[in-house]
Write a protein that holds these residues in place. Structure first.
Motif, PDB file in Angstrom:
ATOM      1  N   SER A  69      41.291  40.118  37.972  1.00 42.63           N
ATOM      2  CA  SER A  69      41.125  40.681  39.318  1.00 42.63           C
ATOM      3  C   SER A  69      41.523  39.668  40.388  1.00 42.63           C
ATOM      4  O   SER A  69      42.022  40.038  41.446  1.00 42.63           O
ATOM      5  CB  SER A  69      39.708  41.195  39.530  1.00 42.63           C
TER       6      SER A  69
ATOM      7  N   THR B 195      43.922  40.314  43.443  1.00 42.73           N
ATOM      8  CA  THR B 195      43.314  40.067  44.750  1.00 42.73           C
ATOM      9  C   THR B 195      44.215  39.189  45.607  1.00 42.73           C
ATOM     10  O   THR B 195      44.429  39.460  46.791  1.00 42.73           O
ATOM     11  CB  THR B 195      41.952  39.384  44.562  1.00 42.73           C
TER      12      THR B 195
ATOM     13  N   ILE C 241      38.771  45.480  35.651  1.00 50.59           N
ATOM     14  CA  ILE C 241      39.573  44.683  36.595  1.00 50.59           C
ATOM     15  C   ILE C 241      39.972  45.519  37.809  1.00 50.59           C
ATOM     16  O   ILE C 241      40.056  45.002  38.921  1.00 50.59           O
ATOM     17  CB  ILE C 241      40.815  44.102  35.862  1.00 50.59           C
TER      18      ILE C 241
ATOM     19  N   SER D  12      39.054  44.294  41.497  1.00 54.37           N
ATOM     20  CA  SER D  12      40.123  43.957  42.443  1.00 54.37           C
ATOM     21  C   SER D  12      39.928  44.725  43.743  1.00 54.37           C
ATOM     22  O   SER D  12      40.066  44.171  44.833  1.00 54.37           O
ATOM     23  CB  SER D  12      41.498  44.307  41.866  1.00 54.37           C
TER      24      SER D  12
ATOM     25  N   ILE E 252      33.379  37.765  42.828  1.00 50.66           N
ATOM     26  CA  ILE E 252      33.879  38.565  41.695  1.00 50.66           C
ATOM     27  C   ILE E 252      32.960  38.365  40.483  1.00 50.66           C
ATOM     28  O   ILE E 252      32.596  39.318  39.792  1.00 50.66           O
ATOM     29  CB  ILE E 252      35.334  38.178  41.323  1.00 50.66           C
TER      30      ILE E 252
END
Ligand SMILES: Nc1ncnc2c1ncn2[C@@H]1O[C@H](COP(=O)(O)OP(=O)(O)OP(=O)(O)O)[C@@H](O)[C@H]1O
Ligand SMILES: [Mg+2]
Lengths: 251, 332
Positions: free
Chosen positions: A31, A35, A109, A113, A173
């Motif tokens: 992610s 990102t 993910i 994200s 995250i």
């Protein structure tokens, strides 16, 4: 119930922790990649399409610039205001459309994200706004194009703050990935829930806390080291306070 | 080389009232000249210099540099033209993330120069500004004067024909200021560079400028060659350049301001005056400077006695080619 004195208890605990850690790292790495790839340009657009910004008038139109700015601003606010657990469920159809499944570490993910991109975009925005406008003028006076200014002036000058923002983003995250057990993504949070909460194993909870804490500490340490190297300041000068104070998004 | 013609720039203040920062400004700087724009804070100096490379687009009027009318160019053409116009800033505006060399190379990267060539050129130009040994230092490790040298090197790296300088020395101490000004002067002579510099200090103008303009409230009040302006009657620049202090009390005697420039500065004017008209001349004030290699100055004299003789004396002085301004009494 579990039996701490069983010969298999500790080897199993380490095995479970190791698998969970790998899954967490996989989710974070995956992610984080999306990102940065998506959040960085969004942050750049947020700053440059503002009034007086470099891309104030894309294709000669201020209306377009201000529309882009407002749309991104709205999307970023929206992304940041929906609680992750709800976002994750709401995104199930989207995730399935994108990768064919909504269950598993890979699938997690996608929502991770989606929640991290707006957060990171804001971090980038804050970092870019700290860049002295005089530097942009210096670039312009040298005949640089807008793209050259973004690539050679704006982002490099903000990089040390962006690195700090990245480490804050990674921390959140990791935070969110603890809830990814809901979509069978595994990870350390899932270990804590399955063994600690459902089977009352304190050693599992404590072990997860220690590993997460160590992970975040190492990460923050590396980030501030890197950030300081990038800043090329004299020792003692303050780093970007805005970034340090920004904290994480709502869980 | 640099021509601004009827440039107008109006800003809107936060409260909505318009601020006419440049009010019909026309300016001409010849090739190879070092031209100073002098004015007080808020006079419109920065606005003026920023309209010259179109960092600020004028509302109306034209700017022509090096034969190119910048105000008529497309964005792409304008960027190419800016590569031929260097600019240095009051606060240096160096990239903290790059070394001295990296900052200089930015100008060359923008111009699309290959890496090996960039390195060669950045060495050359850093040597020219006397920073060859600090090429790998970051701005945070340099003093103010050294930072401005990097700023100058960056501005000159792509070999522009024109250098614009907005208060390049006002963040520096007097000695460093002198060394930076001498550097600009030296480079200008060596490279045949045309320089327009903004300042609020007469000392800067005196030290290196050939030409000067005085700006106030967005208007150019006077402009021309320094030596010419000095011998222009009523010139405010001359008065600022050669301050003579306040007038004495009373109104009995005649007071004259005499401006010397060029050859007349060497002649024994005052002793001749005293001898020929038999006057007890007193000197109330005097100020002498070297301008463009020549001596120039002003003297304030007080003449006692009957006005009739004064009239003859003034005529005599004027006949010698001196600029005489009657401050009090005398001619009437
Ligand atoms: N972006 C702007 N918006 C509104 N007003 C402005 C802007 N830039 C300049 N002004 C106004 O225009 C006038 C001229 O400003 P300018 O910066 O050119 O002065 P200056 O001669 O450079 O002064 P200083 O010596 O203090 O730098 C001032 O009244 C200033 O307030
Ligand atoms: Mg100014």
């Amino acid at each position: 119930m579990i039996d701490m004195n069983a010969p298999q208890f500790w080897p199993e605990l380490f095995e479970v922790l190791w698998v969970g850690l790998l899954q967490t790292l996989q989710m974070v790495a995956g992610s984080l990649f999306f990102t940065i790839v998506i959040g960085l340009p969004l942050g750049v657009l947020l700053v440059t399409t503002e009034r007086g910004g470099l891309l104030e008038r894309p294709f000669g139109s201020r209306a377009l610039g201000s529309t882009i700015n407002k749309v991104i601003d709205f999307v970023v606010n929206l992304g940041r205001s929906v609680p992750f657990i709800i976002l994750m469920i709401a995104l199930i159809p989207f995730t399935r459309l994108l990768i064919g499944r909504f269950i598993g570490t890979d699938a997690a993910i996608v929502p991770l994200s989606v929640v991290a991109i707006p957060f990171f975009a804001r971090m980038v925005e804050i970092a870019l706004k700290e860049v002295d406008g005089g530097l942009i003028e210096a670039g312009q006076s040298l005949g640089a194009s807008n793209w050259q200014i973004i690539r050679k002036v704006l982002v490099p000058e903000a990089l040390s703050s962006i690195v700090l923002g990245t480490s804050t983003t990674i921390t959140s995250i990791i935070n969110f990935s603890a809830m990814a057990g809901v979509v069978a993504a595994g990870g350390l949070g899932d270990v804590a829930i399955r063994y600690g909460y459902q089977r009352y194993s304190w050693p599992h909870i404590v072990a997860v806390i220690i590993v997460l804490f160590a992970l975040v500490m190492v990460l923050q340490g590396l980030a501030s080291l890197l950030s300081r190297r990038l800043a090329h300041r004299r020792s003692g000068e303050r780093m970007s306070r805005a970034i340090q104070l920004a904290g994480g998004p709502e869980s | 080389m640099i021509t601004a013609s009827h440039v107008v720039k109006t800003y809107t203040a936060p409260d909505g009232t318009p601020v006419r920062a440049l009010d019909d400004v026309s300016l001409n700087v010849d090739r190879g000249q070092i031209f100073g724009v002098l004015g007080q804070s808020g006079a419109g100096k920065s606005t003026l210099i920023r309209t010259l490379n179109l960092l600020e687009r004028p509302d109306s009027g034209t700017v022509t540099i090096n034969g190119e009318e910048l105000t008529a160019l497309s964005d792409n053409e304008l960027r190419a033209a800016r590569r031929r116009i260097g600019m240095v800033f009051q606060h240096f505006n160096l990239l903290g993330s790059r070394t001295a060399r990296g900052n200089v190379e930015l100008a060359l990267e923008v111009a699309g120069m290959a890496a090996a060539e960039r390195r060669r050129r950045s060495d050359e130009i850093l040597d020219l500004v006397g920073l060859g040994s600090r090429a790998e230092s970051y701005p945070a490790q340099l003093s103010g004067g050294q930072k401005q040298r990097v700023g100058i090197a960056r501005a000159l790296a792509a070999k522009p024909a024109v250098l614009l300088s907005d208060e390049a020395t006002s963040a520096l101490d007097p000695e460093t200021t002198a060394s930076i000004l001498d550097l600009i002067k030296g480079i200008s002579t060596e490279l045949g560079l045309t320089v327009l510099l903004i300042t609020h200090e007469m000392d800067v103008v005196k030290r290196i400028c050939d030409g000067v303009a005085l700006i106030e409230d967005g208007r150019i009040l006077e402009q021309g060659g320094l030596v010419d302006l000095v011998s222009t009657p009523g010139s405010r620049l001359a008065r600022q350049l050669f301050p003579l202090g306040p007038l004495p009390e009373g109104d009995a005697d005649t007071v004259l301001d005499i401006t010397f420039s060029g050859g007349s500065a060497d002649r024994p004017v005052i002793s001749q005056l005293a001898r020929r008209y038999d006057l007890d001349v007193s000197i109330l004030g005097a100020s002498i400077e070297h301008l463009g290699g020549k001596q120039a100055g002003r003297t304030r004299l007080e003449l006692p006695g009957p006005a009739a003789i004064h009239r003859d004396a003034i005529a005599g002085l004027r006949a010698q080619g001196l600029l005489v301004e009657v401050v009090r009494g005398g001619a009437e």
